[in-house]
Design an enzyme around this catalytic site. Structure first.
Site: not given
Length: 420
Positions: A275-276, A279, A355, A359
């Protein structure tokens, strides 16, 4: 000013009664019917006692937000008389304007810190009561004073520069301030990970060899083998889990809290870090910068007009008439707050969108829906939240999709098959 205080008190009292009536009407564990009986239903992974405890903690947070926000605005006006006295005293003890402002801002900051200290201590002890932190009072006070010192070191020259621009460019200072916002934001994105954050926590390469190997493999698969992936001693301040991306360009870092390593399985950690990495790969930090250009223009432009309105209608009543008077700082900060407040819901909408994108990226990368669902369930339990805040709360504070919504989204998400 006395009529103003009386009117504010009466309006605030009605406001408190209305907010209290609404918040006390909320039912623990109340969620939309569509989520009941699914993996997203808190009853599926939380006990009744845990749901009740989480509801109590949520209510405290809701009350704090709704009752404190108007008081924050009011406080800027309430301290004006004190602000003028401190400013007048500063002019007597220092000749140069910079040192006058430095003394003034130091005293004003100490006073505001003292006003908010009881509330800060309340949340410190609340965290201990709900087992959200194990930090000692000494360590907490050390961080509190360090945070105050960093604020003084950074904000003193910046705010002095703002008043210098107001004096030099009475009609266009807002435009010049907007022009400085982007380079200043980029500069802080470089400075914070390198110099400021390490003052509060230790950042180091991942020590757990198994976790490090898994994350390095993810980074290679994502095409960023040189990404800086660090471990942070988050347990110093909190028992809750977290991971985040910080910095920009070659200085960008993906940070994993030691609490997350301790509480999640390898597969769950893989999803969280994917997930990070999402980003990172989707360049969300740059999207934020791009959005910041337009939002700061609006804030600077709006602040100019609100600030001068406050000077004419509030400041002039106690002798603060010039826009470049240091004593008007509370009015300048109030103007910024009033103009910025309506932007929060818009920022939240875009933040939730990013976000969700991260995901999706993590699901496509790990192809592990079970790990995603269990990690969100553990995060809900660990954060001691019900996972579903009411719409009005979510509108103002929801920077992430509700945890229940994220679980449901994962449950129904169709992972694309790899093309041969």
């Amino acid at each position: 000013m006395k009529p103003f205080y009386v009117i504010f008190f009466l309006v605030y009292l009605i406001y408190v009664i209305g907010i209290s009536s609404y918040l006390f009407s909320l039912t623990p564990g109340d969620i939309p019917q569509d989520y009941k009986g699914t993996t997203a239903d808190p009853a599926a992974f939380l006990t009744s006692a845990q749901i009740e405890e989480s509801h109590q903690l949520d209510l405290i947070g809701y009350f704090t937000f709704f009752l404190k926000t108007p008081l924050d605005f009011f406080l800027f006006i309430a301290v004006l008389s004190f602000s003028k006295r401190v400013c007048d005293h500063a002019k007597k003890i220092a000749k140069r304007s910079f040192w006058q402002f430095s003394f003034y801002y130091f005293v004003l900051s100490l006073m505001l810190a003292a006003i908010y200290l009881p509330l800060d201590l309340f949340f410190f002890y609340l965290g201990h009561h709900y087992d959200l932190t194990s930090q000692s009072l000494y360590s907490w006070l050390k961080d509190f004073l360090l945070d105050l010192g960093v604020d003084l070191l950074i904000m003193t020259p910046l705010l002095f520069g703002a008043f210098w621009l107001i004096r030099k460019q009475p009609k266009k200072w807002w435009l010049s301030m907007w022009g400085f916002c982007l380079p200043l934001t980029v500069l802080m994105m470089f400075l914070v990970p390198q110099f400021i954050s390490p003052l509060f926590n230790e950042y180091k390469p991942l020590e757990d060899k198994i976790v490090r190997t898994e994350i390095e493999q993810l980074a290679v698969e994502a095409g960023i083998p040189d990404a800086k992936i660090l471990e942070m001693n988050m347990s110093k301040q909190t028992n809750q889990m977290n991971a985040f991306v910080t910095g920009i360009g070659s200085n960008m870092q993906i940070v994993l809290g030691d609490t997350t390593i301790e509480k999640l399985t390898i597969d769950e950690i893989r999803f969280v870090m994917a997930h990070e990495i999402g980003h990172y790969k989707l360049r969300h930090m740059y999207h934020d910068l791009f959005l910041n250009v337009f939002m700061t223009f609006y804030v600077a432009f709006g602040t100019y007009y609100v600030y001068h309105f406050l000077l004419r209608n509030v400041g002039s009543r106690i002798g603060i008439k010039k826009a470049d008077d240091f004593a008007a700082l509370p009015l300048l900060l109030l103007a910024v707050s009033v103009v910025s407040f309506p932007l929060s819901p818009l920022e939240n909408v875009y933040s939730r969108y990013m976000e969700t994108q991260a995901d999706e990226y993590a699901l496509n990368m790990t192809k592990d829906k079970e790990a995603a669902i269990s990690s969100f369930q553990k995060l809900t339990k660990d954060s001691k939240t019900t996972g579903y805040d009411p719409d009005v709360i979510h509108f103002f504070q929801g920077s992430h999709p509700r945890l229940i919504e994220r679980i449901d989204y994962v449950e129904h998400y169709q992972i694309p098959e790899d093309k041969e």
